[in-house]
Motif scaffolding. Structure first.
Motif, short mmCIF file in Angstrom:
data_model
loop_
_atom_site.label_atom_id
_atom_site.label_comp_id
_atom_site.label_asym_id
_atom_site.label_seq_id
_atom_site.Cartn_x
_atom_site.Cartn_y
_atom_site.Cartn_z
N VAL A 105 0.85 -1.20 0.00
CA VAL A 105 0.00 0.00 0.00
C VAL A 105 0.88 1.24 0.00
CG1 VAL A 105 -1.76 1.30 1.25
CG2 VAL A 105 -1.89 -1.18 1.17
N GLU A 106 0.66 2.10 -0.98
CA GLU A 106 1.43 3.33 -1.14
C GLU A 106 0.58 4.53 -0.73
OE1 GLU A 106 4.62 5.25 -1.40
OE2 GLU A 106 4.78 3.28 -2.35
N THR A 107 1.16 5.46 0.01
CA THR A 107 0.45 6.68 0.39
C THR A 107 0.77 7.79 -0.61
OG1 THR A 107 0.47 6.09 2.73
CG2 THR A 107 0.11 8.40 2.21
N ILE A 108 -0.29 8.45 -1.08
CA ILE A 108 -0.17 9.56 -2.02
C ILE A 108 -0.58 10.83 -1.29
CG2 ILE A 108 -0.99 10.50 -4.22
CD1 ILE A 108 0.46 7.76 -4.51
N PHE A 109 0.27 11.85 -1.36
CA PHE A 109 -0.03 13.14 -0.73
C PHE A 109 -0.41 14.15 -1.80
CE2 PHE A 109 3.35 11.33 2.07
CZ PHE A 109 2.58 11.18 3.21
N LEU A 110 -1.50 14.86 -1.57
CA LEU A 110 -1.86 15.99 -2.42
C LEU A 110 -1.90 17.23 -1.53
CD1 LEU A 110 -4.78 14.81 -4.77
CD2 LEU A 110 -2.36 15.06 -5.31
N THR A 111 -1.31 18.30 -2.01
CA THR A 111 -1.39 19.55 -1.26
C THR A 111 -2.69 20.25 -1.61
OG1 THR A 111 -0.17 20.74 -2.98
CG2 THR A 111 1.12 19.84 -1.15
N CYS A 112 -3.25 20.93 -0.63
CA CYS A 112 -4.52 21.61 -0.88
C CYS A 112 -4.27 22.93 -1.59
CB CYS A 112 -5.28 21.82 0.42
SG CYS A 112 -4.57 23.03 1.51
N LEU A 113 -5.29 23.42 -2.23
CA LEU A 113 -5.21 24.73 -2.86
C LEU A 113 -5.08 25.79 -1.77
CD1 LEU A 113 -7.93 24.35 -5.64
CD2 LEU A 113 -5.44 24.28 -5.92
N PRO A 114 -4.41 26.91 -2.08
CA PRO A 114 -4.17 27.94 -1.04
C PRO A 114 -5.43 28.42 -0.32
CG PRO A 114 -2.89 28.42 -3.00
CD PRO A 114 -3.77 27.24 -3.35
#
Length: 157
Positions: A112-121
């Motif tokens: 299982v791989e964790t994917i990070f997405l940054t939120c919009l400002p």
């Protein structure tokens, strides 16, 4: 099939969560939004309310489903066949915390791989904890919540 779990308490689901979910849809064939039971937290909204909100928001999106789970996130991934965990990052401090969790999940299940997405400002300061405080104190949360959630909390049954 690329199946992903987006775990959280979603108490309530915010526009920040919706932003992460919507931007992740092109990455996965199926995205489960997992409402985790956390023994250390007393939720403001019931599991049924949170599940209903998510299902209403994504009723026209067949790639999104929602569930409630208890226990380890890695075990939930096994149950639903997810190879990915999605996490949203607002600040550098979020990354440090989330990386430790990702490392633990990888130790529990290396597949299982964790994917990070940054939120919009515009969503950086939108946190469920803060939104709950505004609700408790009678403030206006219109700019933080999806319409489906707003309708529900403004017109309780």
């Amino acid at each position: 099939m690329r199946i992903c779990l987006f775990p959280g308490t979603f108490d309530p689901i915010t526009l920040g969560h919706v932003d992460i979910i919507n931007r992740s849809l092109d990455l996965f064939d199926k995205l489960y939004i997992g409402i985790g039971r956390n023994a250390n937290k007393a939720p403001m909204f019931s599991e049924d309310e949170r599940l209903d909100w998510i299902k209403e928001i994504y009723k026209d999106e067949p790639r999104v489903d929602a569930l409630v789970y208890e226990g380890l996130t890695a075990e939930c991934c096994k149950r639903i066949g997810a190879s990915y965990i999605l996490r949203g990052i607002r600040y550098v401090s979020d990354f440090e915390y989330e990386k430790a969790i990702a490392d633990m999940n990888r130790s529990l299940d290396p597949s299982v791989e964790t994917i990070f997405l940054t939120c919009l400002p515009q969503y950086t300061s939108v946190a469920s904890t803060l939104v709950r405080d505004v609700i408790r104190n009678g403030g206006d949360v219109t700019q933080f919540l999806p319409a489906e959630v707003l309708r529900s909390i403004q017109n309780p049954v």
